[in-house]
Design an enzyme around this catalytic site. Structure first.
Site, mmCIF file in Angstrom:
data_model
loop_
_atom_site.group_PDB
_atom_site.id
_atom_site.type_symbol
_atom_site.label_atom_id
_atom_site.label_comp_id
_atom_site.label_asym_id
_atom_site.label_seq_id
_atom_site.Cartn_x
_atom_site.Cartn_y
_atom_site.Cartn_z
ATOM 1 N N VAL A 120 17.890 48.534 29.249
ATOM 2 C CA VAL A 120 16.708 49.365 29.010
ATOM 3 C C VAL A 120 15.686 48.588 28.176
ATOM 4 O O VAL A 120 14.480 48.678 28.416
ATOM 5 C CB VAL A 120 17.088 50.690 28.306
ATOM 6 N N CYS A 121 16.170 47.789 27.234
ATOM 7 C CA CYS A 121 15.279 47.077 26.302
ATOM 8 C C CYS A 121 14.210 46.242 27.002
ATOM 9 O O CYS A 121 13.030 46.355 26.654
ATOM 10 C CB CYS A 121 16.092 46.227 25.338
#
Length: 187
Positions: free
Chosen positions: A46-47
């Site tokens: 997700v980062c």
């Protein structure tokens, strides 16, 4: 985590920025708007989507007088390697602060206990070094940089127009509110 309207605490960190290693401290933040964009770790899932989304909004944030500091507990060396290897992360122009000691992450009360990782959190700091906006999400929920830009504009408006507030979904140019006894029960 009651950090709204509190000053940021002192820190010094190494950062990867524009192909170089640079030192950043809280003194570099004072005098301008700043976003501290915490994320758990480099080379994750997700980062990079969030960091890339923020990179897409960076020019507009710069036009608003905002500097961006992404922060994880990885080192600035790891940030440089990720920047080199990932097409998405490679478009980042803002500061990528390394926080392996956890000083910055702990200063913002954003360390996952027992894990040595930052929570997924955003803090908007005003030119006086005071936290005005914060958002924390769970591991699997990514943030929206366009919404962050909207919040920056609202916070700047409120700072520049004492006595006015921005209602829900406020967009630049829309009506604001002037809290008074006359508004009680009428909204």
């Amino acid at each position: 985590m009651a950090l709204i309207n509190t000053p940021i605490k002192p820190f010094t960190a190494q950062a990867f920025h524009n192909g170089e290693y640079v030192e950043v401290s809280e003194k570099d933040v004072l005098g301008k708007w700043a976003i501290f964009f915490f994320y758990p770790a480099d080379f994750t899932f997700v980062c990079p989507t969030e960091l890339g989304d923020l990179a897409d909004q960076y020019d507009e944030l710069q036009q608003l007088g905002v500097e961006v500091y992404s922060v994880s507990t990885d080192t600035h060396h790891v940030h440089a390697a990720w920047h080199k290897e990932s097409e998405t992360v490679g478009k980042i122009k803002y500061f990528m602060l390394g926080d392996p000691s956890g000083v910055i992450t702990n200063n913002f009360e954003n360390m996952r206990e027992g894990q040595g990782l930052a929570d997924r959190a955003t803090f908007l700091v005003d030119p006086d070094g005071i936290i005005q906006v914060m958002e924390v999400t769970c591991e699997g929920v990514g943030r929206n940089a366009a919404e962050l830009v909207r919040k920056v504009k609202a916070a700047q408006y409120v700072r520049n127009h004492p006595g006015e507030v921005c209602p829900a979904k406020w967009e630049e140019g829309a009506d604001t509110l002037k809290p008074s006894i006359d508004l009680v029960g009428k909204i």
